[in-house]
Design a protein around this motif. Structure first.
Motif, PDB file in Angstrom:
ATOM      1  N   PRO A 132      -0.296  -5.702   1.364  1.00  0.00           N
ATOM      2  CA  PRO A 132       0.494  -4.484   1.220  1.00  0.00           C
ATOM      3  C   PRO A 132       1.649  -4.709   0.535  1.00  0.00           C
ATOM      4  O   PRO A 132       2.092  -3.739  -0.573  1.00  0.00           O
ATOM      5  N   LEU A 150       2.017   1.838   2.321  1.00  0.00           N
ATOM      6  CA  LEU A 150       1.488   0.534   2.355  1.00  0.00           C
ATOM      7  C   LEU A 150       2.213  -0.422   3.514  1.00  0.00           C
ATOM      8  O   LEU A 150       1.718  -1.107   3.882  1.00  0.00           O
ATOM      9  N   VAL A 160       0.696  -0.015   6.610  1.00  0.00           N
ATOM     10  CA  VAL A 160      -0.437  -0.547   6.864  1.00  0.00           C
ATOM     11  C   VAL A 160      -0.179  -2.206   6.951  1.00  0.00           C
ATOM     12  O   VAL A 160      -0.693  -2.665   7.915  1.00  0.00           O
TER      13      VAL A 160
END
Length: 170
Positions: A50, A84, A87
């Motif tokens: 990420p 991101l 995540v």
């Protein structure tokens, strides 16, 4: 048409600070690996992705805003970079759970780290057989948290920063 180049637009600042923060985090991980000698496990390597994707996304947001594209484009890149980081935080939670034995890790996690041979003739064979350390063993704990635990915290802080930037620049 883009109006003009300007670094004074708020999305530029938020995006660049976010990209810098992500670069510091992943740079620290790489420093622990290459300078400190901590071999990352399979989940540690996955948690870096990420950041690898988020840094250019945040920079694209800064560039889009700096060249005068519509503000929603810069904010969209900033939002994507923040997502991101969410995540990344989720990946860190998963890895921390594996380390604390709350659930099993993936089958790709080995049980021991291999070592390189001194025989150059068998170098390719050795490269195919070397595995990283087990995902269940934290290489280092600082204040009770492993690298995965610290990744959760830093990812959430960076995500919050990105989301604040999206909201304040709307």
């Amino acid at each position: 048409m883009p109006a003009s180049f300007s670094l004074a637009r708020p999305v530029v600042g938020y995006s660049l600070v976010l990209a810098l923060g992500m670069a510091v985090v992943v740079g620290t991980a790489l420093g622990f690996q290459y300078i400190g000698g901590y071999i990352p496990c399979a989940l540690c390597l996955l948690q870096r992705q990420p950041y690898y994707y988020g840094i250019p996304v945040a920079i694209l947001g800064a560039v889009a805003s700096a060249v005068g594209l519509p503000s929603w484009i810069g904010r969209a890149f900033l939002l994507a970079a923040g997502m991101l980081m969410i995540v990344g935080a989720g990946m860190g939670v998963y890895h921390s759970g594996v380390e604390w034995q709350f659930w099993e890790g993936p089958a790709t996690c080995s049980t021991t780290a291999g070592s390189m041979t001194q025989n150059a003739g068998d170098l390719l064979g050795e490269l195919n057989s070397i595995k990283g350390p087990s995902c269940t063993d934290a290489a280092l704990r600082v204040l009770g948290l492993s690298f995965a635990g610290w990744n959760v915290i830093t990812s959430l802080v960076l995500a919050a920063f990105a989301f604040i930037g999206v909201r304040k620049t709307a």
